[in-house]
Design a protein around this motif. Sequence first.
Motif, PDB file in Angstrom:
ATOM      1  N   ALA A 122       0.834  -1.205   0.000  1.00 31.32           N
ATOM      2  CA  ALA A 122       0.000   0.000   0.000  1.00 31.32           C
ATOM      3  C   ALA A 122       0.870   1.257   0.000  1.00 31.32           C
ATOM      4  CB  ALA A 122      -0.935  -0.011   1.217  1.00 31.32           C
ATOM      5  N   ALA A 123       1.950   1.242   0.808  1.00 33.18           N
ATOM      6  CA  ALA A 123       2.861   2.399   0.846  1.00 33.18           C
ATOM      7  C   ALA A 123       3.518   2.620  -0.513  1.00 33.18           C
ATOM      8  CB  ALA A 123       3.921   2.182   1.926  1.00 33.18           C
ATOM      9  N   GLU A 124       3.874   1.530  -1.179  1.00 33.53           N
ATOM     10  CA  GLU A 124       4.491   1.635  -2.503  1.00 33.53           C
ATOM     11  C   GLU A 124       3.502   2.226  -3.508  1.00 33.53           C
ATOM     12  OE1 GLU A 124       7.472   1.270  -5.422  1.00 33.53           O
ATOM     13  OE2 GLU A 124       7.528   1.243  -3.228  1.00 33.53           O
ATOM     14  N   HIS A 125       2.246   1.792  -3.425  1.00 32.76           N
ATOM     15  CA  HIS A 125       1.213   2.342  -4.323  1.00 32.76           C
ATOM     16  C   HIS A 125       1.012   3.832  -4.064  1.00 32.76           C
ATOM     17  CE1 HIS A 125       0.095  -1.251  -6.403  1.00 32.76           C
ATOM     18  NE2 HIS A 125      -0.283  -1.902  -5.296  1.00 32.76           N
ATOM     19  N   ARG A 126       1.015   4.244  -2.761  1.00 34.20           N
ATOM     20  CA  ARG A 126       0.842   5.669  -2.423  1.00 34.20           C
ATOM     21  C   ARG A 126       2.007   6.495  -2.965  1.00 34.20           C
ATOM     22  NH1 ARG A 126      -1.013   3.510   2.581  1.00 34.20           N
ATOM     23  NH2 ARG A 126       1.025   3.902   3.537  1.00 34.20           N
ATOM     24  N   ARG A 127       3.222   5.917  -2.818  1.00 42.16           N
ATOM     25  CA  ARG A 127       4.402   6.645  -3.298  1.00 42.16           C
ATOM     26  C   ARG A 127       4.349   6.825  -4.815  1.00 42.16           C
ATOM     27  NH1 ARG A 127       9.175   5.904  -5.527  1.00 42.16           N
ATOM     28  NH2 ARG A 127       8.865   3.669  -5.794  1.00 42.16           N
ATOM     29  N   GLU A 131       1.843   9.473  -5.640  1.00 42.30           N
ATOM     30  CA  GLU A 131       2.356  10.828  -5.390  1.00 42.30           C
ATOM     31  C   GLU A 131       3.321  11.276  -6.482  1.00 42.30           C
ATOM     32  OE1 GLU A 131       4.075  10.491  -1.560  1.00 42.30           O
ATOM     33  OE2 GLU A 131       2.149  10.416  -0.488  1.00 42.30           O
ATOM     34  N   VAL A 132       4.195  10.333  -6.913  1.00 35.19           N
ATOM     35  CA  VAL A 132       5.138  10.663  -7.984  1.00 35.19           C
ATOM     36  C   VAL A 132       4.379  11.006  -9.260  1.00 35.19           C
ATOM     37  CG1 VAL A 132       6.932   9.722  -9.493  1.00 35.19           C
ATOM     38  CG2 VAL A 132       7.025   9.306  -7.029  1.00 35.19           C
ATOM     39  N   ALA A 133       3.361  10.175  -9.572  1.00 34.37           N
ATOM     40  CA  ALA A 133       2.572  10.431 -10.778  1.00 34.37           C
ATOM     41  C   ALA A 133       1.834  11.754 -10.665  1.00 34.37           C
ATOM     42  CB  ALA A 133       1.589   9.300 -11.002  1.00 34.37           C
ATOM     43  N   GLY A 134       1.304  12.063  -9.461  1.00 34.90           N
ATOM     44  CA  GLY A 134       0.603  13.337  -9.266  1.00 34.90           C
ATOM     45  C   GLY A 134       1.532  14.519  -9.397  1.00 34.90           C
ATOM     46  N   GLY A 135       2.743  14.399  -8.836  1.00 38.72           N
ATOM     47  CA  GLY A 135       3.722  15.489  -8.945  1.00 38.72           C
ATOM     48  C   GLY A 135       4.124  15.739 -10.380  1.00 38.72           C
ATOM     49  N   ALA A 136       4.297  14.669 -11.136  1.00 33.04           N
ATOM     50  CA  ALA A 136       4.664  14.825 -12.555  1.00 33.04           C
ATOM     51  C   ALA A 136       3.535  15.532 -13.313  1.00 33.04           C
ATOM     52  CB  ALA A 136       4.936  13.462 -13.171  1.00 33.04           C
ATOM     53  N   GLY A 137       2.272  15.248 -12.911  1.00 31.28           N
ATOM     54  CA  GLY A 137       1.155  15.881 -13.593  1.00 31.28           C
ATOM     55  C   GLY A 137       1.087  17.363 -13.304  1.00 31.28           C
ATOM     56  N   ASP A 138       1.411  17.759 -11.998  1.00 29.51           N
ATOM     57  CA  ASP A 138       1.351  19.178 -11.636  1.00 29.51           C
ATOM     58  C   ASP A 138       2.386  19.990 -12.360  1.00 29.51           C
ATOM     59  OD1 ASP A 138      -0.688  18.552  -9.979  1.00 29.51           O
ATOM     60  OD2 ASP A 138       0.556  18.385  -8.171  1.00 29.51           O
ATOM     61  N   GLY A 139       3.530  19.366 -12.632  1.00 27.93           N
ATOM     62  CA  GLY A 139       4.638  20.113 -13.260  1.00 27.93           C
ATOM     63  C   GLY A 139       4.673  19.955 -14.762  1.00 27.93           C
ATOM     64  N   ASP A 140       3.573  19.588 -15.388  1.00 29.36           N
ATOM     65  CA  ASP A 140       3.549  19.328 -16.835  1.00 29.36           C
ATOM     66  C   ASP A 140       3.621  20.661 -17.599  1.00 29.36           C
ATOM     67  OD1 ASP A 140       3.192  18.430 -19.318  1.00 29.36           O
ATOM     68  OD2 ASP A 140       1.235  17.465 -18.982  1.00 29.36           O
TER      69      ASP A 140
END
Length: 467
Positions: free
Chosen positions: A446-451, A454-463
């Motif tokens: 679950a922690a790996e999925h959350r991480r 978060e990485v995918a979300g951060g990449a989306g914000d900085g697109d």
Amino acid sequence: MAASRPTPARKVLGRLSLPERTFVADALRTETVGGVLLLLAAVTALIWANVPSLHSGYETVSDFHFGPEALGLNLSVAHWAADGLLAIFFFVAGIELKRELVAGDLRDPKAAALPVVAALSGMAVPALVYTLTNIGGGGSLAGWAVPTATDIAFALAVLAVIGTSLPSALRAFLLTLAVVDDLFAILIIAIFFTDGLDFAALGGAFAGLALFWLLLRKGVRGWYVYVPLAVVIWGLMYNSGVHATIAGVAMGLMLRCTRNEGEEHSPGERVEHLVRPLSAGLAVPLFALFSAGVTVSGGALGKVFTQPETLGVVLGLVVGKAVGIFGGTWLTARFTRASLSEDLVWPDVLAVSTLAGIGFTVSLLIGELAFEGDPALTDGVKAAVLTGSLIAALLATVLLKLRNAKYQALWAEEHRDEDLDGIPDIYEQDDPAYHLRMAEIYERKAAEHRRLAEVAGGAGDGDDGPA
């Protein structure tokens, strides 16, 4: 006064204990390889005996005699295979039986009732079917015992070829059936196919067996002691008039199959581990090579279904085995108020019962003994054994394939090991430590999925791509 708790209903063909499951898996792995070799040997024999340019060579090799004539052992190659090599097969059968009696399913009378009754029914009904067929058709009753035997190696080879994943409980049931079946086949051979006893040779064989037992009791070790002694015992048993394979069974039953403190394996387990590959990989295939070579033609196959002796063998294997084993299992469950494992249904038992109709090695041996003075009928009965075994294999394949998806799911569940500790999870479900390990594993996932989220979300914000 508190009411007593009702005794839980016993399960028929329930999940094996982990040690028993491990033993069964190891035993069946070797038998499966041996069964494939057995199939190849049988096919080779049929080709060798039926191709005109090769047939004479088959007869020449089978009838070639060698051995010390002064000791009464100048035998043909086919005779050596049936009396000599099969003694190794029955030696392993003796060890298997001893282990089942002292450490396996046959140790507990309640648990033993099912395979014993099923095996006895699976021998009695084929014998009855053969007898009724021959009484009605005016045939010989001498072959009543031919369709009573099950060939576990051949049955497992069929499972390997068709690619079905039988649950371990059904495989263990098939193995235990074969062990009990072998025991009664040995008794049939000893009682009904022994004549003209030489009591001096028989006494020598018993003296040799007593020495064999005494050496085992004293803890004497070394193959160079036991192998020569075993050969002498076998030779004396052969000359006594008792079928020589009985010597193999007797020696197998003498081995200790329980573990003393500090032992990883009992002597019986160690010897079986060494000898089983020799039995399954060499002895039985060579016997098949020189026993299954019958001339097959349209006329010969037609006679299989018209002669009462051969028809009785086919019906005994195909119908008698299935009805006997299934009926014995159902009646045992019915009158002991046991219930079938929730993972299985009664058609599963019928499929395994049909598979047990593959009677090859011991059936061929008994056929040779029953009709020893009639070569034509001996070949006809061999053809009937091959035909009946083939029909039983085809029917079992159809029945097993209908449930193969369920078997594969059960097989996957039996082998699932998510915590990677080497023990299937299904055997740890009642262990609190197991649940703690699984909770830690799921938390890490679950922690790996959350991480990753978060990485995918951060990449989306900085697109910085185009709007």
